[in-house]
Design an enzyme around this catalytic site. Structure first.
Site, short mmCIF file in Angstrom:
data_model
loop_
_atom_site.label_atom_id
_atom_site.label_comp_id
_atom_site.label_asym_id
_atom_site.label_seq_id
_atom_site.Cartn_x
_atom_site.Cartn_y
_atom_site.Cartn_z
N CYS A 122 0.62 -1.36 -0.07
CA CYS A 122 -0.04 0.05 0.33
C CYS A 122 0.57 1.20 -0.32
CB CYS A 122 -1.21 -0.28 1.26
SG CYS A 122 -1.93 -1.57 1.44
N HIS A 135 -9.58 3.20 -1.05
CA HIS A 135 -7.83 2.86 -1.05
C HIS A 135 -7.68 2.29 -2.45
CE1 HIS A 135 -3.80 1.34 0.10
NE2 HIS A 135 -4.81 0.50 0.85
#
Length: 409
Positions: free
Chosen positions: A84, A357
């Site tokens: 991420c 996200h």
């Protein structure tokens, strides 16, 4: 070493898209270049974050693909994958390229497309960021990882499910003010607490969504920045790592990589105490403890965009960054101290929880939000008087963390 500044930002609408991750990045990059009032032919390097393109799009070599779609196939391009934290890692390396005098104009960002595959598949692909031999084979996915973190924090500090719910409520409230957020509706604590369990104690509304999207920033040297209208200076950009396996981590209620990255960033920016190396070398101490002694560091920050992939992740991050004492993050969120208008606004964009996200683009999107805040251009979600901002991006099972600081002259 030369100073670096961000002079342009671009972010797509987050949510479901029918375009590829490279196309989403190219859209954001075009907006960032227009915002910077700089032509694509002046870009000397492209650093690009993408994580699961090989799985969801059957596409590798996504860096040159993104540059080609942007119409600049000759730009030297490097693709980053640190789960991420990919585009934040890309940003840090771009800062170093500027600082070293190699380039004057670097385009940084990322793109991701995951909503074109079923949720069980995307959950599996995300889990590839955990250990393939010892963790994936046991069926461990990231809701499970952060459920373990939540339980450890609850047991050690008395953090409650209602306090975690307060994080979700806050970020949805902020997201409702962001036209590019995936979720633009407010929710209540009761809705969070009544939502279905995903991995006890985490419920549906404790979890961020899967997202498609792209983000980009234009990073330049001081010489170029001085000729632009609204430069936002990079005060620091630091990285830290930790044990990959959960079983090797000494205390799941903390993320030592966040503490080390933040300590390094505060030191780079000249905001941290002179003995901040104690944090880096002996992680039995926290930044919050040192700040309490020295009165320096995190309290200089006006606005924060941090990695809230799950509500507990935001609570632990606010503590690891030194914004609150260990164990106080949940109470701070419940008391409104991290809300717009509060003591230290956290995730005014809506965060990963409401904004969304898109893994490879998340770090760049956080940077774009902080730049927008420091410019005073965030509209209804603007943090009053924001002069110094911080971004924090966590990769995988807390094994990678990037922290950057930004400010005005």
């Amino acid at each position: 070493m030369r100073r670096a500044a961000v002079i342009g930002v671009g972010v797509t609408k987050f949510g479901k898209h029918e375009r590829t991750s490279s196309e989403l990045f190219a859209d954001a990059a075009a907006d960032a270049l227009a915002d910077a009032e700089i032509s694509a032919d002046r870009v000397q390097a492209l650093y690009y974050g993408n994580v699961v393109g090989s799985e969801t799009e059957h596409q590798l070599h996504t860096g040159p693909q993104a540059a080609s779609i942007l119409g600049s196939p000759m730009i030297p391009t490097t693709r980053f994958e640190t789960a991420c934290a990919s585009s934040h890692a890309a940003f840090r390396h771009a800062v170093m390229e500027i600082a070293a005098g190699i380039s004057d104009v670097v385009l940084v960002g990322g793109g991701e497309r995951v909503l074109n595959v079923p949720t069980p598949e995307s959950t599996e692909y995300f889990a590839y960021a955990s250990d393939a031999v010892w963790e994936q084979t046991l069926g461990l996915t990231f809701p499970g990882v952060f459920a373990l973190i939540a339980r450890a924090h609850m047991q050690k500090y008395g953090t409650t499910e209602a306090q975690m719910a307060a994080v979700a409520v806050k970020n949805h409230k902020h997201g409702a003010l962001n036209p590019k957020a995936q979720f633009q509706k407010e929710i209540t604590v009761e809705q969070v607490l009544k939502s279905a369990y995903v991995a006890d104690p985490l419920k549906l509304y404790d979890c961020c969504p899967f997202t498609d999207g792209g983000a980009a920033v234009v990073l330049v040297s001081e010489e170029v920045a001085r000729k632009s209208r609204r430069p936002v200076w990079v005060l620091a950009s630091a990285a830290a790592s930790d044990w990959m396996l959960l079983g090797d981590k000494r205390d799941l209620s903390r993320v030592p990589a966040t503490e080390r990255a933040a300590a390094a960033a505060y030191k780079q920016a000249g905001l941290a105490p002179t003995d901040v190396d104690v944090v880096e070398l002996h992680d039995c101490f926290t930044i919050a403890e040192i700040v309490a002694t020295e009165g320096l560091g995190p309290r200089d920050v006006d606005v924060v965009e941090l990695h809230d992939c799950f509500t507990i992740a935001e609570i632990v991050a606010t503590e690891g960054l030194g914004l609150f004492e260990p164990g106080a993050g949940g109470r701070a969120a419940e008391a409104g101290r991290t809300s717009l208008g509060g003591e230290i606004p956290v995730n005014p964009s809506g965060g990963l929880k409401a904004k969304g996200h898109p893994i490879g683009a998340t770090g760049a999107a956080q940077i774009a939000e902080i730049v927008t805040q420091i410019r005073g251009e965030a509209g209804p979600r603007q943090v009053d008087g924001a002069k110094t901002g911080l971004t924090h991006t966590l990769g995988g099972n807390t094994a990678t963390v990037l922290v950057s600081l930004f400010g005005r002259d």
